[in-house]
Design an enzyme around this catalytic site. Structure first.
Site, PDB file in Angstrom:
ATOM      1  N   SER A   1       9.481   9.562   2.499  1.00  0.00           N
ATOM      2  CA  SER A   1       8.710   8.475   3.121  1.00  0.00           C
ATOM      3  C   SER A   1       9.272   7.113   2.726  1.00  0.00           C
ATOM      4  CB  SER A   1       7.237   8.573   2.726  1.00  0.00           C
ATOM      5  OG  SER A   1       7.036   8.327   1.344  1.00  0.00           O
TER       6      SER A   1
ATOM      7  N   TYR B   1       7.436  12.198  -1.036  1.00  0.00           N
ATOM      8  CA  TYR B   1       7.386  10.794  -1.439  1.00  0.00           C
ATOM      9  C   TYR B   1       8.733  10.112  -1.208  1.00  0.00           C
ATOM     10  CZ  TYR B   1       6.709   6.646  -4.333  1.00  0.00           C
ATOM     11  OH  TYR B   1       6.620   5.344  -4.781  1.00  0.00           O
TER      12      TYR B   1
ATOM     13  N   ALA C   1       0.831  -1.203   0.000  1.00  0.00           N
ATOM     14  CA  ALA C   1       0.000   0.000   0.000  1.00  0.00           C
ATOM     15  C   ALA C   1       0.867   1.256   0.000  1.00  0.00           C
ATOM     16  CB  ALA C   1      -0.925  -0.003   1.218  1.00  0.00           C
TER      17      ALA C   1
END
Length: 250
Positions: A150, A147, A83
């Site tokens: 992370s 992004y 995910a």
């Protein structure tokens, strides 16, 4: 083999579910979009696979921990933490809300789910944890700060987890794909170097999992370019990044 996949309703998660849909496997598919998840599950069942579906948003950390406890009630052979979200590439300062959402989905949700699962894996002295990261974790462009950050955090987490769990017979693998044609990348409005089809991406990911690659970044040429770039003097890297960013129109 009992295989758990998060983010299983679309993109790479959907493709991974269909790849592992055989009568030798039992799948547990987790996603927040119930209709799409039900569709993927039925297609897997049509291939002779036993499928359990769990509708949940990975950003609901308490729910993730509850699901982790539930999953640990039976043996876990492999869990693929797929995910993830992106806010696309753009200039300017990333809004805090977007930063928070990316870190919740791409990083914090992983530990929320694994916290109750890890002791179970240690008890059974076996199991595989697969984390889907990104080549973007190896070099941060100014248009993808949230992004890339992370995903780099995810890499660091996976590295420590590998050292912690290897003595217990548990494999931890970090997969770092480049651009793969999917729902996420179709939002990009710039040329994506070495763009792969979903089929090719899944073939490489599953091959790396079967070979228990601790860290696997692909495609090779793109990975090599990034690694060489990190060796350049900072002044040269600045020029290359500025030129690339200009080409993106950022």
């Amino acid at each position: 083999m009992r295989i758990i996949i998060t983010g299983a309703s679309s993109g790479l998660g959907e493709a991974l579910a269909l790849h592992y849909a055989t009568n030798e496997n039992r799948l547990v598919l987790i996603a927040r979009r119930e209709d799409r998840l039900r569709n993927v599950a039925q297609r897997c069942r049509d291939k002779g696979t036993e499928v359990e579906t769990i509708v949940a948003d990975v950003n609901d950390f308490e729910r993730m921990r509850e699901i982790g406890v539930h999953l640990g009630e039976q043996k876990i052979d492999r869990i693929i933490l797929n995910a993830g979200v992106s806010v696309g590439h753009g200039g300017g300062v990333t809004p805090f809300e977007d930063f928070e959402r990316l870190f919740k989905t791409n990083f914090l949700s992983v530990h929320a789910l694994l916290e109750p699962i890890i002791p179970k894996l240690m008890e059974q002295h076996s199991g595989e944890i697969v984390l889907i990261s990104s080549l973007a974790s190896l070099f941060t462009m100014p248009t993808s700060i949230a992004y890339s950050s992370s995903k780099r955090a995810l890499n660091a987490y996976a590295e420590g987890l590998h050292y912690q769990l290897k003595p217990h017979g548990i494999s931890v693998m970090t997969i770092m794909p480049g651009f793969i044609d999917s729902e996420m990348t179709q939002k990009n409005r710039f040329k994506m170097p070495f763009l792969m089809s979903t089929e090719e991406g899944i073939e490489r990911i599953t091959h790396a999992i079967e070979r228990k690659k601790i860290r696997y970044a692909f495609p090779f040429r793109f990975t090599l370019m990034i690694r060489i770039l990190t060796l350049f003097p900072q002044s040269l890297r600045d020029k290359i990044v500025n030129f690339t960013n200009f080409k993106k129109g950022a």
